[in-house]
Each structure stands twice: as C-alpha cells, then as structure tokens.
Write a protein that holds these residues in place. Structure first.
Motif, PDB file in Angstrom:
ATOM      1  N   ILE A 198      -4.753  -4.810   4.761  1.00 12.63           N
ATOM      2  CA  ILE A 198      -4.668  -3.420   4.575  1.00 12.63           C
ATOM      3  C   ILE A 198      -3.331  -3.265   3.900  1.00 12.63           C
ATOM      4  CG2 ILE A 198      -4.089  -1.373   5.877  1.00 12.63           C
ATOM      5  CD1 ILE A 198      -6.292  -2.155   7.797  1.00 12.63           C
ATOM      6  N   VAL A 199      -2.283  -3.962   4.523  1.00 15.61           N
ATOM      7  CA  VAL A 199      -0.942  -3.702   3.720  1.00 15.61           C
ATOM      8  C   VAL A 199      -1.023  -4.345   2.394  1.00 15.61           C
ATOM      9  CG1 VAL A 199       1.560  -4.448   3.805  1.00 15.61           C
ATOM     10  CG2 VAL A 199       0.209  -3.839   5.967  1.00 15.61           C
ATOM     11  N   LEU A 200      -1.783  -5.401   2.239  1.00 12.16           N
ATOM     12  CA  LEU A 200      -1.845  -6.148   0.632  1.00 12.16           C
ATOM     13  C   LEU A 200      -2.437  -5.000  -0.102  1.00 12.16           C
ATOM     14  CD1 LEU A 200      -1.453  -8.208  -1.257  1.00 12.16           C
ATOM     15  CD2 LEU A 200      -3.511  -9.268  -0.483  1.00 12.16           C
ATOM     16  N   HIS A 201      -3.576  -4.301   0.275  1.00 10.96           N
ATOM     17  CA  HIS A 201      -4.422  -3.361  -0.711  1.00 10.96           C
ATOM     18  C   HIS A 201      -3.457  -2.353  -1.025  1.00 10.96           C
ATOM     19  CE1 HIS A 201      -7.429  -0.514  -1.945  1.00 10.96           C
ATOM     20  NE2 HIS A 201      -7.294  -0.060  -0.813  1.00 10.96           N
ATOM     21  N   VAL A 202      -2.953  -1.754   0.105  1.00 10.25           N
ATOM     22  CA  VAL A 202      -1.949  -0.618  -0.322  1.00 10.25           C
ATOM     23  C   VAL A 202      -0.773  -0.897  -1.313  1.00 10.25           C
ATOM     24  CG1 VAL A 202      -0.418   1.068   0.803  1.00 10.25           C
ATOM     25  CG2 VAL A 202      -2.395   0.377   1.902  1.00 10.25           C
ATOM     26  N   SER A 203      -0.370  -1.960  -0.933  1.00  7.45           N
ATOM     27  CA  SER A 203       0.809  -2.478  -1.725  1.00  7.45           C
ATOM     28  C   SER A 203       0.136  -2.645  -3.359  1.00  7.45           C
ATOM     29  CB  SER A 203       1.408  -4.001  -1.431  1.00  7.45           C
ATOM     30  OG  SER A 203       1.931  -3.944  -0.067  1.00  7.45           O
ATOM     31  N   LEU A 204      -0.707  -3.268  -3.558  1.00  6.91           N
ATOM     32  CA  LEU A 204      -1.361  -3.477  -5.025  1.00  6.91           C
ATOM     33  C   LEU A 204      -1.608  -2.207  -5.755  1.00  6.91           C
ATOM     34  CD1 LEU A 204      -3.679  -6.517  -4.107  1.00  6.91           C
ATOM     35  CD2 LEU A 204      -1.395  -6.539  -5.359  1.00  6.91           C
ATOM     36  N   GLN A 205      -2.132  -1.364  -4.864  1.00  7.26           N
ATOM     37  CA  GLN A 205      -2.631  -0.053  -5.203  1.00  7.26           C
ATOM     38  C   GLN A 205      -1.208   0.671  -5.766  1.00  7.26           C
ATOM     39  OE1 GLN A 205      -6.212   0.337  -6.153  1.00  7.26           O
ATOM     40  NE2 GLN A 205      -5.948   2.399  -5.661  1.00  7.26           N
ATOM     41  N   SER A 206      -0.325   0.828  -4.981  1.00  8.33           N
ATOM     42  CA  SER A 206       1.025   1.587  -5.300  1.00  8.33           C
ATOM     43  C   SER A 206       1.591   0.969  -6.341  1.00  8.33           C
ATOM     44  CB  SER A 206       1.927   1.247  -4.011  1.00  8.33           C
ATOM     45  OG  SER A 206       1.131   2.097  -2.884  1.00  8.33           O
ATOM     46  N   VAL A 207       1.625  -0.577  -6.652  1.00  9.40           N
ATOM     47  CA  VAL A 207       2.450  -0.879  -7.800  1.00  9.40           C
ATOM     48  C   VAL A 207       1.536  -0.516  -9.151  1.00  9.40           C
ATOM     49  CG1 VAL A 207       2.640  -3.140  -9.079  1.00  9.40           C
ATOM     50  CG2 VAL A 207       3.322  -3.123  -6.497  1.00  9.40           C
ATOM     51  N   GLN A 208       0.266  -0.353  -8.893  1.00  9.30           N
ATOM     52  CA  GLN A 208      -0.774   0.041 -10.052  1.00  9.30           C
ATOM     53  C   GLN A 208      -0.096   1.646 -10.413  1.00  9.30           C
ATOM     54  OE1 GLN A 208      -4.716  -0.940 -10.088  1.00  9.30           O
ATOM     55  NE2 GLN A 208      -3.937  -2.128  -8.087  1.00  9.30           N
TER      56      GLN A 208
END
Length: 288
Positions: free
Chosen positions: A167-177
């Motif tokens: 979940i944290v990885l998903h949020v991080s990747l989306q936020s970087v984009q």
C-alpha cells in the motif's frame, strides 16, 4: 478515502497484530480500536444536522481530520476499551493513534483533501494522487486476507504487514507520478490541481490561466489529451453571490480554484476537479 477503504485499513491493522498469546477480550478490544479509530474522523458528517450557515463543506474533513487531534482520538478509544472490555493495555492507545493517523493522512492524497493542520491553518491540503475509491487497496488487502486463511496463526500477521508495504509503495509511486505532472504543467499555467483516475498511472490535470480552465487527461501509458475547456467569468460579482448563498462562499474557500458561471439565468461557481459529462457535483448557484 471512502468508508469501505477506511474499514479495510482498520481490519488490516488488526490482522497485522500478533494475537496468539492474548485472550478473547483483548482481541475484541484490538478489533474495536483498529476499526473504530479508522472511522472516527468521519464522525463529522453529523455536523450536517446543525449546519444552518452553509459551512458543512469546510466542517467535513476539517478539525476531526487534524493531525493535532489524533492523540485525543487515540485516548478516547483507550478509555472506551477499559470501560467496555475491561482491558488496560497501553498498546491500544498506540494502535488507535496509528489508525487515526492513517485515516487522516490517506485522505490527503485524494482530491477532496483535509484540514490536516487545523486549527492553525484552514487550508485544505490535497495532493490528488490517489482516487477517493482506490480499488488497488481493495485488491491488496483482499489478497492478504485470502492468503492468510491458508496459513498458521503465527504467520497470518506477515501477510497483512506485506499488504501495508505494498500500500505504501503504491501511494509512493502514484505520488511521484503526480509530482512529475504537476511540475510538467506548472511552467505554463497559473493554477494547477490533480485528480487521480481510477486506473493507476492516469491523472486529470486541471489548469487555470486567465479565466480559462483546461482539463487534461495524462498518464504514463497514454497520450496527453484535452478533455474539457471551460470559461470562467472572472469579473462576476461574487460578493453578491456569497450574500445570497453562504454555501457558495464556503465552496470558494474550500476549492483550490473554481469556475465562475454568470449568464442570464444564473450566477454560480463550481469545482472543476469534479467536472464530468458537462457538470460538476460541487456546484453552488443562484438564479436571476
């Protein structure tokens, strides 16, 4: 996030706890705290019952979602567990605190935003990098649940802890984009807001320049595309609108920026981040 997602977050917190050496009452206290504290900030919805001045838009996700209130919510659940379950365990306080922090922080990432720094700041903080309903969360947590059913009680928490990592990885990747697209458009427009699509890696980029609001669809696996071009009547008399419609003034304060409508029939404003099929569901107006 939506109510279902916050509930799943709470259940995932409960699932990540090692419970093989605790009694039934303690387990019930853990479950009550995990799920209850994951929901408690949204108790502000009851403020609709006494809102007579059109302020609910600011009240919802306002002070109840403040990071400064999180230990107070945690203490509430700690006391409730002592009263209802006769369980006095300091870990319940930290579990409740973590659950509320996750709720308030996760709400920062969708377009609705929160009053995360109230009462010291009334600004609605919103990143717009996660949709309000994110099915990726559901899939991750659902997978952890089904996989955990096939293992021993000692190993069950590890599946939910792995889910939290994803979940944290998903949020991080989306936020970087999201940060990339914000910077990409920031060079050419006065105001910018993001609204993540239901499909990961897709975004609506809402821009405003000299009264023209342009809504783009953009993403890693798709070409940049203009969805809507909207004209905002920047010279309209908003003071008159606000005097007749307090809800319109609240919406104006709440939104990053608005589109202003002023024609022979009505004077109003709407939030373009929620514009679909010719209208926004956050729209306040008066008729002439």
């Amino acid at each position: 996030m939506d109510t279902i997602t916050h509930t799943l977050f709470g259940l995932s917190l409960y699932g990540s706890i090692q419970k093989d050496k605790v009694d039934r009452r303690t387990k019930m206290a853990y479950l009550f705290t995990s799920v209850g504290a994951s929901q408690i900030p949204d108790s502000d919805v009851i403020s609709q019952l006494w809102d007579t001045e059109g302020l609910y838009q600011m009240w919802h996700r306002g002070i109840t979602h403040s990071v400064f209130l999180t230990p107070i919510w945690a203490l509430l659940f700690y006391v409730l567990c002592m009263f209802f379950f006769k369980v006095k365990d300091k870990r319940l306080f930290f579990l409740g605190w973590l659950a509320v922090v996750i709720h308030n922080t996760s709400d920062l990432f969708n377009a609705w935003g929160t009053g995360y720094l109230e009462p010291f700041s009334q600004t609605r903080i919103t990143f717009g990098t996660i949709p309000i309903i994110d099915f990726v969360f559901w899939v991750i947590i659902g997978s952890a649940y089904f996989l955990s059913k096939k293992t021993t009680i000692l190993k069950k928490p590890y599946y939910f802890r792995a889910a939290w990592f994803l979940i944290v990885l998903h949020v991080s990747l989306q936020s970087v984009q999201g940060y990339y697209y914000y910077q990409k458009y920031n060079q050419d427009y006065e105001q910018i807001a993001l609204s993540a699509g239901f499909i990961p890696t897709t975004f609506q980029v809402i821009t405003k320049q000299e009264g023209i609001v342009t809504i783009f669809q953009d993403g890693i696996f798709q070409r940049k595309e203009i969805q809507y071009v909207l004209e905002s009547k920047e010279n309209a008399d908003l003071d008159y609108l606000f005097s007749k419609s307090p809800k319109a003034k609240t919406l104006y304060q709440w939104s990053p920026f608005v589109v202003i409508i002023d024609d022979d029939k009505q004077l109003g404003i709407y939030d373009p981040r929620f514009y679909r099929n010719g209208q926004s569901f956050l729209y306040e107006y008066i008729t002439y």
